[in-house]
Each structure stands twice: as structure tokens, then as C-alpha cells.
Design a protein around this motif. Structure first.
Motif, PDB file in Angstrom:
ATOM      1  N   LEU A 159      39.513  43.591  43.416  1.00 31.31           N
ATOM      2  CA  LEU A 159      39.693  44.461  42.962  1.00 31.31           C
ATOM      3  C   LEU A 159      39.248  45.677  43.538  1.00 31.31           C
ATOM      4  CD1 LEU A 159      39.386  43.568  39.119  1.00 31.31           C
ATOM      5  CD2 LEU A 159      41.589  44.137  40.374  1.00 31.31           C
ATOM      6  N   ALA A 160      37.885  45.639  44.078  1.00 36.58           N
ATOM      7  CA  ALA A 160      37.103  46.654  44.797  1.00 36.58           C
ATOM      8  C   ALA A 160      38.006  46.933  46.185  1.00 36.58           C
ATOM      9  CB  ALA A 160      35.668  46.446  45.047  1.00 36.58           C
TER      10      ALA A 160
ATOM     11  N   GLY B  23      43.433  51.989  48.317  1.00 34.13           N
ATOM     12  CA  GLY B  23      44.325  52.909  47.678  1.00 34.13           C
ATOM     13  C   GLY B  23      45.702  52.319  47.318  1.00 34.13           C
ATOM     14  N   VAL B  24      45.571  50.922  47.021  1.00 27.63           N
ATOM     15  CA  VAL B  24      46.696  50.109  46.481  1.00 27.63           C
ATOM     16  C   VAL B  24      46.631  50.063  45.030  1.00 27.63           C
ATOM     17  CG1 VAL B  24      47.531  47.687  46.268  1.00 27.63           C
ATOM     18  CG2 VAL B  24      46.788  48.569  48.459  1.00 27.63           C
ATOM     19  N   LEU B  25      45.165  50.062  44.507  1.00 21.01           N
ATOM     20  CA  LEU B  25      45.136  50.094  42.798  1.00 21.01           C
ATOM     21  C   LEU B  25      44.334  51.431  42.671  1.00 21.01           C
ATOM     22  CD1 LEU B  25      43.682  46.707  42.235  1.00 21.01           C
ATOM     23  CD2 LEU B  25      46.252  47.581  42.066  1.00 21.01           C
TER      24      LEU B  25
ATOM     25  N   HIS C 261      41.312  49.487  33.089  1.00 17.96           N
ATOM     26  CA  HIS C 261      42.297  48.762  33.459  1.00 17.96           C
ATOM     27  C   HIS C 261      42.772  49.353  34.830  1.00 17.96           C
ATOM     28  CE1 HIS C 261      44.663  52.432  32.011  1.00 17.96           C
ATOM     29  NE2 HIS C 261      45.628  51.984  32.914  1.00 17.96           N
ATOM     30  N   TYR C 262      43.383  48.588  35.457  1.00 20.19           N
ATOM     31  CA  TYR C 262      43.907  48.719  36.878  1.00 20.19           C
ATOM     32  C   TYR C 262      45.317  49.083  37.021  1.00 20.19           C
ATOM     33  CZ  TYR C 262      39.290  47.269  38.158  1.00 20.19           C
ATOM     34  OH  TYR C 262      37.628  47.179  38.163  1.00 20.19           O
TER      35      TYR C 262
ATOM     36  N   ALA D 266      46.803  45.965  34.586  1.00 20.24           N
ATOM     37  CA  ALA D 266      46.198  44.925  33.967  1.00 20.24           C
ATOM     38  C   ALA D 266      44.957  45.211  33.982  1.00 20.24           C
ATOM     39  CB  ALA D 266      46.605  43.740  34.818  1.00 20.24           C
ATOM     40  N   THR D 267      44.119  44.560  32.835  1.00 17.25           N
ATOM     41  CA  THR D 267      42.827  44.703  32.846  1.00 17.25           C
ATOM     42  C   THR D 267      41.993  43.565  33.388  1.00 17.25           C
ATOM     43  OG1 THR D 267      42.558  43.018  30.854  1.00 17.25           O
ATOM     44  CG2 THR D 267      43.073  45.530  30.350  1.00 17.25           C
ATOM     45  N   TYR D 268      40.710  43.540  33.585  1.00 15.92           N
ATOM     46  CA  TYR D 268      40.234  42.325  34.397  1.00 15.92           C
ATOM     47  C   TYR D 268      40.389  41.162  33.648  1.00 15.92           C
ATOM     48  CZ  TYR D 268      36.246  39.938  36.507  1.00 15.92           C
ATOM     49  OH  TYR D 268      35.548  39.131  37.302  1.00 15.92           O
TER      50      TYR D 268
END
Length: 143
Positions: free
Chosen positions: A83-84, A90-92, A105-106, A62-64
């Protein structure tokens, strides 16, 4: 005489994946956790973190802006922090797409996808108790 809780085996008699952590694995707040439950809670800790992760488990990436739209009650600062946090754990993974304006995107990592059973367990446990907390009925129409 020592006190034992009725219905539970003494701590030394328990084994399996949820065996008690040795006292040496329990550390004060602010230190690197060593107990498996503590490690998981350190990653999922903080208001909104499980719900941000839920969105990734639903979408994959997803994007922000997409996350902000999906979680409108979440402030920009908290979303950025989460998100940080999840990226640092290490999840995203964060991917910058070149161009103007630059886009980011993440996406879930392998470690992030491995949290799905944890989140599913939280969903099922919460769904079974939603009616008791005055929430909406569960997915089957019952509270």
C-alpha cells in the motif's frame, strides 16, 4: 558476421510503441528507471503488488481490512508495504476518515486506473496459459 534471431527485424528496423529503449535509458538497479517498461515494472514490482492492484481495479477503493480479507495469504507487513509502495508511486490515494477509531481507505488515482489495460493484458495472457502450468481451466472452461 553478426547474429540475428530468425523471425525478428534487426533492432534498428523496429519502431512503434515497443521499440527498444536506447542503451542510455537502461540503468542499473537502484537508479531511477527511464525505459517505459522499466518504469512500469518499478511500480508493479514485488510479490503481491499486481494482486493488490487487481483488488483496487475490482473495487475502486478499499480499507486495509477489506484488502486483508480479500488476500488472506498476504501478511500484514507485506500488505502495508505494498500500500505504501502504490501510494508513493501515485497509483493509490490514502484517505483518513476522522472519528474513533480512525479509519483509512485507499482509492485508485487516475494513474492507477490507467494501469487497467496492463492488468487486463496480464490476466488474458495468464488465463490462456493457466492449463499449461497445471492450474484451473480458463474462464471459458478450457485450459
Amino acid at each position: 558476421m553478426t547474429h540475428q534471431t530468425v523471425g525478428y527485424a534487426p533492432a534498428g528496423d523496429r519502431d512503434g510503441p515497443l521499440a527498444d529503449c536506447p542503451d542510455s535509458a537502461l540503468v542499473p538497479p537502484g537508479h531511477e528507471p527511464r525505459c517505459p517498461v522499466d518504469i512500469t515494472l518499478a511500480v508493479l514490482g514485488g510479490r503481491w503488488t499486481p494482486l493488490v492492484l487487481r483488488e483496487f481495479l475490482r473495487r475502486g477503493e478499499a480499507t486495509y481490512s477489506e484488502l486483508s480479507a480479500a488476500l488472506p495469504a498476504l501478511s500484514d507487513k507485506v500488505l502495508s508495504d505494498r500500500l505504501a509502495q502504490l501510494t508513493g508511486a501515485g497509483v493509490l490515494e490514502r484517505h483518513r476518515i476522522p472519528g474513533w477509531p480512525p479509519r483509512v481507505h485507499y482509492a485508485l488515482t487516475v494513474q492507477g486506473r490507467e494501469l487497467e489495460p496492463v492488468m487486463r493484458g496480464m490476466w488474458e495472457w495468464g488465463s490462456a496459459r493457466r492449463g499449461a502450468l497445471g492450474g484451473a481451466p480458463g474462464p471459458s472452461g478450457t485450459a
